[in-house]
Structures are given as structure tokens and as C-alpha cells.
Design a protein around this motif. Structure first.
Motif, PDB file in Angstrom:
ATOM      1  N   GLY A 212      36.446  40.132  14.525  1.00 10.33           N
ATOM      2  CA  GLY A 212      36.115  40.522  15.889  1.00 10.33           C
ATOM      3  C   GLY A 212      37.357  40.799  16.711  1.00 10.33           C
ATOM      4  O   GLY A 212      38.430  40.230  16.458  1.00 10.33           O
ATOM      5  N   GLU A 213      37.210  41.690  17.702  1.00 12.55           N
ATOM      6  CA  GLU A 213      38.313  42.045  18.600  1.00 12.55           C
ATOM      7  C   GLU A 213      37.802  42.101  20.030  1.00 12.55           C
ATOM      8  O   GLU A 213      36.714  42.615  20.294  1.00 12.55           O
ATOM      9  N   ILE A 214      38.590  41.565  20.957  1.00 12.31           N
ATOM     10  CA  ILE A 214      38.314  41.665  22.390  1.00 12.31           C
ATOM     11  C   ILE A 214      39.551  42.245  23.063  1.00 12.31           C
ATOM     12  O   ILE A 214      40.675  41.833  22.768  1.00 12.31           O
ATOM     13  N   PHE A 215      39.338  43.198  23.970  1.00 10.49           N
ATOM     14  CA  PHE A 215      40.428  43.707  24.801  1.00 10.49           C
ATOM     15  C   PHE A 215      40.102  43.410  26.255  1.00 10.49           C
ATOM     16  O   PHE A 215      38.946  43.534  26.684  1.00 10.49           O
ATOM     17  N   VAL A 216      41.128  43.028  27.022  1.00  9.68           N
ATOM     18  CA  VAL A 216      40.944  42.644  28.422  1.00  9.68           C
ATOM     19  C   VAL A 216      41.899  43.432  29.310  1.00  9.68           C
ATOM     20  O   VAL A 216      43.096  43.516  29.019  1.00  9.68           O
ATOM     21  N   ASP A 217      41.367  44.009  30.392  1.00 11.46           N
ATOM     22  CA  ASP A 217      42.204  44.646  31.414  1.00 11.46           C
ATOM     23  C   ASP A 217      41.745  44.153  32.783  1.00 11.46           C
ATOM     24  O   ASP A 217      40.704  44.567  33.285  1.00 11.46           O
ATOM     25  N   LEU A 218      42.538  43.262  33.373  1.00 12.84           N
ATOM     26  CA  LEU A 218      42.234  42.740  34.710  1.00 12.84           C
ATOM     27  C   LEU A 218      43.120  43.388  35.773  1.00 12.84           C
ATOM     28  O   LEU A 218      43.155  42.917  36.917  1.00 12.84           O
ATOM     29  N   GLN A 219      43.850  44.430  35.388  1.00 17.06           N
ATOM     30  CA  GLN A 219      44.749  45.153  36.292  1.00 17.06           C
ATOM     31  C   GLN A 219      45.780  44.190  36.889  1.00 17.06           C
ATOM     32  O   GLN A 219      46.549  43.596  36.162  1.00 17.06           O
ATOM     33  N   ASN A 220      45.800  44.018  38.209  1.00 15.03           N
ATOM     34  CA  ASN A 220      46.682  43.031  38.839  1.00 15.03           C
ATOM     35  C   ASN A 220      45.837  41.818  39.196  1.00 15.03           C
ATOM     36  O   ASN A 220      44.947  41.900  40.042  1.00 15.03           O
ATOM     37  N   TYR A 221      46.123  40.705  38.556  1.00 11.83           N
ATOM     38  CA  TYR A 221      45.213  39.557  38.637  1.00 11.83           C
ATOM     39  C   TYR A 221      45.955  38.288  39.046  1.00 11.83           C
ATOM     40  O   TYR A 221      47.058  38.010  38.552  1.00 11.83           O
ATOM     41  N   SER A 222      45.354  37.541  39.960  1.00 21.63           N
ATOM     42  CA  SER A 222      45.903  36.254  40.401  1.00 21.63           C
ATOM     43  C   SER A 222      44.900  35.153  40.096  1.00 21.63           C
ATOM     44  O   SER A 222      43.691  35.353  40.235  1.00 21.63           O
ATOM     45  N   TYR A 223      45.400  33.997  39.709  1.00 19.87           N
ATOM     46  CA  TYR A 223      44.518  32.871  39.421  1.00 19.87           C
ATOM     47  C   TYR A 223      45.258  31.565  39.669  1.00 19.87           C
ATOM     48  O   TYR A 223      46.496  31.530  39.747  1.00 19.87           O
ATOM     49  N   ALA A 224      44.483  30.498  39.802  1.00 22.72           N
ATOM     50  CA  ALA A 224      45.059  29.181  40.078  1.00 22.72           C
ATOM     51  C   ALA A 224      45.295  28.430  38.779  1.00 22.72           C
ATOM     52  O   ALA A 224      44.476  28.479  37.859  1.00 22.72           O
ATOM     53  N   GLN A 225      46.416  27.738  38.718  1.00 18.39           N
ATOM     54  CA  GLN A 225      46.738  26.943  37.532  1.00 18.39           C
ATOM     55  C   GLN A 225      47.288  25.594  37.983  1.00 18.39           C
ATOM     56  O   GLN A 225      48.172  25.523  38.832  1.00 18.39           O
ATOM     57  N   LYS A 226      46.740  24.536  37.409  1.00 17.04           N
ATOM     58  CA  LYS A 226      47.201  23.196  37.760  1.00 17.04           C
ATOM     59  C   LYS A 226      48.432  22.828  36.948  1.00 17.04           C
ATOM     60  O   LYS A 226      48.445  22.951  35.733  1.00 17.04           O
ATOM     61  N   LYS A 227      49.467  22.389  37.653  1.00 14.94           N
ATOM     62  CA  LYS A 227      50.684  21.912  37.004  1.00 14.94           C
ATOM     63  C   LYS A 227      51.038  20.561  37.601  1.00 14.94           C
ATOM     64  O   LYS A 227      51.380  20.461  38.781  1.00 14.94           O
ATOM     65  N   LEU A 228      50.918  19.544  36.774  1.00 17.16           N
ATOM     66  CA  LEU A 228      51.151  18.170  37.207  1.00 17.16           C
ATOM     67  C   LEU A 228      50.251  17.839  38.394  1.00 17.16           C
ATOM     68  O   LEU A 228      49.043  17.866  38.282  1.00 17.16           O
ATOM     69  N   GLU A 229      50.835  17.585  39.553  1.00 14.28           N
ATOM     70  CA  GLU A 229      50.052  17.154  40.709  1.00 14.28           C
ATOM     71  C   GLU A 229      49.731  18.285  41.670  1.00 14.28           C
ATOM     72  O   GLU A 229      49.120  18.064  42.714  1.00 14.28           O
ATOM     73  N   GLU A 230      50.147  19.513  41.351  1.00 14.70           N
ATOM     74  CA  GLU A 230      49.921  20.611  42.276  1.00 14.70           C
ATOM     75  C   GLU A 230      49.246  21.793  41.592  1.00 14.70           C
ATOM     76  O   GLU A 230      49.243  21.906  40.370  1.00 14.70           O
TER      77      GLU A 230
END
Length: 371
Positions: A212-230
Motif C-alpha cells: 500500500g501507498e499513501i501520499f499527503v499534501d497539506l501545503q503549508n501546515y501548522s500543528y501543535a506538538q508537546k515538548k516536555l512541559e510546553e
């Protein structure tokens, strides 16, 4: 470019399909038909309330388990998202099941092909009873089945060829998911999505034999990521499908997935021969191997990067394997949920799975300015 492996596929699928309690089963699996007849009109009336800014009490109760995983705000975003799907297959049906259970706002299906016995092989929404689907399109039959999984999600059918629709038709959708289709069609639909004023996520998914193959194009994408306490905001820039497949092969990592190269050879062969995707057989192997040799010479890549045995499997594997459909459909379901919710690291930009080694591999095949 980055190269990584996703080894715990089962955990990924479980996250996508976590709503497995009795409330989430199709109504025809409920203990009595009387219960089903009561629930359907109740949920249909609740659907009208989903356009509000806040989740209703009924939505909160229905989606309680997943709200605990990704939060109320993510669930609210899901309930306001609209997903367009074209080219329905066993893999696409698994994907649709997952996002319907997750509680997206709506799913629109496009596939005018008439149902045949071959359609039933990996598509669990098509029953063996011919009277249930005789004369209906694949999209119509699947629409009926998906609606029963979660009546709070509006599932509908749109007729026609998506690549011929004008851009305004796309504007009401959060994401467009394209099943197995031609190389030109993938490029065309992706291009339309990129030209619209609001960002429309674009995905392609293809399952051949046990790969199986998946291709993804989200163009310009922002998302939240947890790093330690922030929590930090991350930004990604994606290449279009056309840009990605146009990259010189010799610029890819030496350990790049062999499946990436093999899929490009099969796509090129189908395009050159004017074939419908999947319309291949072992009789084509000789010509496909000649094309592989030519492409490897042009791209300065060793032919061993594309095993003959892998090309043979892709040529003859026109029938999807249900377990592989479940894996690939589960991965794609999770990716769309992450895109809508803005939580979690999205795939950038190819995902490959081969049951022969049981591994999922992420490949970042991006133009230099998108790396």
C-alpha cells in the motif's frame, strides 16, 4: 530528506478506531430492530445541531472516549470538517469507516461504477445479496452502509468525474481523498486543491496485492506538538504530488523504499499504455521490466533498487487483501484526523506498507524548498 519507519501499526490503527463500544456499531448490529428504528431518527435530528460552535450534550456522550484522547476542541473541529472521497475500494471503505466513527461532519462519496462481484472482494459494505445492490453504483451502496455506522455524520453521494469539476466545487471540503486513479488524475486534482483560496488537504491511497501507498499534501501546515512541559507550534511545507514524483531518483536516500520506485514504474507503464489503474497482468511483465531498465538508466539508479519480484506482485495483485486494507485505511484515517485536529505529527509525505516485511515506512520525497 528523511527516512523513518513506523513499526507499531497496530497501535496506530487502534488510536484511529478507538470508538468500538456498543454505541458506535452499525445499527444493523444492535440487539433489536426496534432499538435501531428509535436511534436513527434521534441521531438524525441531532445532526442539525452539529453546526454550532460547541459540542452538544449528545455528541459529548457519544464521543466521550475519543474526547479523552484528543480533547473537546479537536472533536469540535472534526464535527465541522467535510471530507470528499473518490475512487472507492476496500482500502477507501476502511478509511471512511474510521472517520465516520470518529465523528467528522460529512463524507461525500464519488464513484459511478456499477457494483459487480469483483467489487465485493475487499469491500465489506457490499453484501453477497445481489438484490441489495443490483443496478446501484459503488458510491450509492457504500453510502447506505456507512450511514449506519454513525447517523450523526452526514454521508452523501456526488455523481460525476471529480477531475472535471470546477474549483468552486472543492471549496466546501476540508480534505480530498483520491483512491486508485491515473497519474494524470492525481496531478490534476492535487493542482485544483492547491489553487483554492482556502487550504484543502490532498491525499492519494493505493493498495495493490499486499502493498500500500499513501501520499499527503497539506501545503503549508501548522500543528501543535508537546515538548516536555510546553506545547510548541510546528510548521511544515509540502510538495505537490507532481513535484514529488518529478524529483530525480538519485537524489533520494540510498535506503529509500523500493516500493516508491516500483509504484512509479507501474504508474508510468499504465500511463504510456493508456491503461486503467490496476488493468495489468503477468503478460505485461516483460514490457514493465524493459521500462524499469530504461527508467533506471535515465535516473542513474541501480536496477536492484526495484526487484523484479516486487513489480510482478504489483502487476498481478489487482485484488486487495482485506487485512492490508485495514492497515492502510487505518493509517490514512489517523492522518486525516490529525490534519483536522491540528494535533500530532503528520506524515510528510509518502507512507508505504509491504506485508512481506510487515513494516510501515515514511519517506519525505520533497522538492528542496519544501524539505
Amino acid at each position: 530528506m528523511k527516512h523513518g519507519e513506523v513499526s507499531s501499526l497496530r497501535n496506530i490503527i487502534n488510536t484511529t478506531n478507538n470508538g468500538g463500544d456498543d454505541q458506535r456499531r452499525p445499527t444493523h448490529h444492535l440487539e433489536s430492530s426496534a432499538t435501531s428504528q428509535v436511534l436513527i431518527p434521534i441521531f438524525s435530528s441531532l445532526r442539525l445541531k452539529m453546526d454550532g460552535e460547541e459540542l452538544t450534550e449528545q455528541e459529548t456522550a457519544l464521543y466521550d472516549r475519543q474526547i479523552r484522547v484528543w480533547g473537546v476542541d479537536a472533536q469540535r473541529r472534526l464535527s465541522k470538517s467535510h471530507i470528499l472521497v473518490t475512487g472507492i475500494s476496500g482500502t477507501i471503505v476502511e478509511f471512511c469507516k474510521n472517520i465516520v466513527l470518529a465523528g467528522v461532519g460529512s463524507v461525500t462519496l464519488m464513484d459511478d461504477r456499477k457494483v459487480t462481484e469483483e467489487s465485493m472482494w475487499a469491500n465489506f459494505l457490499i453484501t453477497p445479496d445481489e438484490n441489495m445492490w443490483d443496478g446501484k453504483s459503488v458510491a450509492e451502496v457504500c453510502c447506505d452502509g456507512l450511514s449506519e455506522f454513525n447517523p450523526m455524520v452526514h454521508v452523501s453521494v456526488e455523481k460525476g468525474n471529480l477531475s472535471t469539476f470546477d474549483g468552486e466545487f472543492y471549496d466546501k471540503f476540508s480534505a480530498v481523498v483520491v483512491g486508485r486513479c491515473s497519474l494524470a488524475t492525481k496531478k490534476r486534482i492535487n493542482e485544483i486543491c492547491r489553487k483554492r483560496p482556502n487550504r484543502i488537504a490532498f491525499y492519494t491511497i493505493d493498495c495493490r496485492d499486499s502493498c500500500g501507498e499513501i501520499f499527503v499534501d497539506l501545503q503549508n501546515y501548522s500543528y501543535a506538538q508537546k515538548k516536555l512541559e510546553e506545547t510548541v507550534e510546528c510548521r511544515l511545507k509540502y510538495s505537490s504530488f507532481e513535484e514529488a514524483v518529478a524529483l530525480p531518483w538519485k537524489s533520494l536516500p540510498r535506503r529509500a523504499s523500493k516500493l516508491y520506485f516500483a509504484m512509479r514504474v507501474i504508474e508510468k507503464f499504465e500511463q504510456d499504455e493508456g491503461r486503467t489503474p490496476g488493468e495489468t497482468s503477468i503478460a505485461d511483465l516483460h514490457n514493465v521490466l524493459k521500462l524499469k531498465k530504461l527508467l533506471c538508466e535515465e535516473q542513474s539508479v541501480n536496477e536492484s533498487q526495484i526487484p523484479d519480484s516486487l513489480l510482478e506482485r504489483l502487476l498481478v495483485g489487482n485484488i486487495e487483501h482485506p487485512p492490508v486494507c485495514a492497515i492502510i485505511g487505518g493509517i490514512l484515517g489517523q492522518e486525516v484526523i490529525k490534519m483536522v485536529s491540528g494535533k500530532g505529527d503528520p506524515i510528510k509525505n509518502f507512507f508505504f506498507y509491504d506485508v512481506m516485511d510487515g513494516k510501515g515506512i515514511i519517506e519525505d520525497v520533497s522538492a528542496p524548498e519544501s524539505s
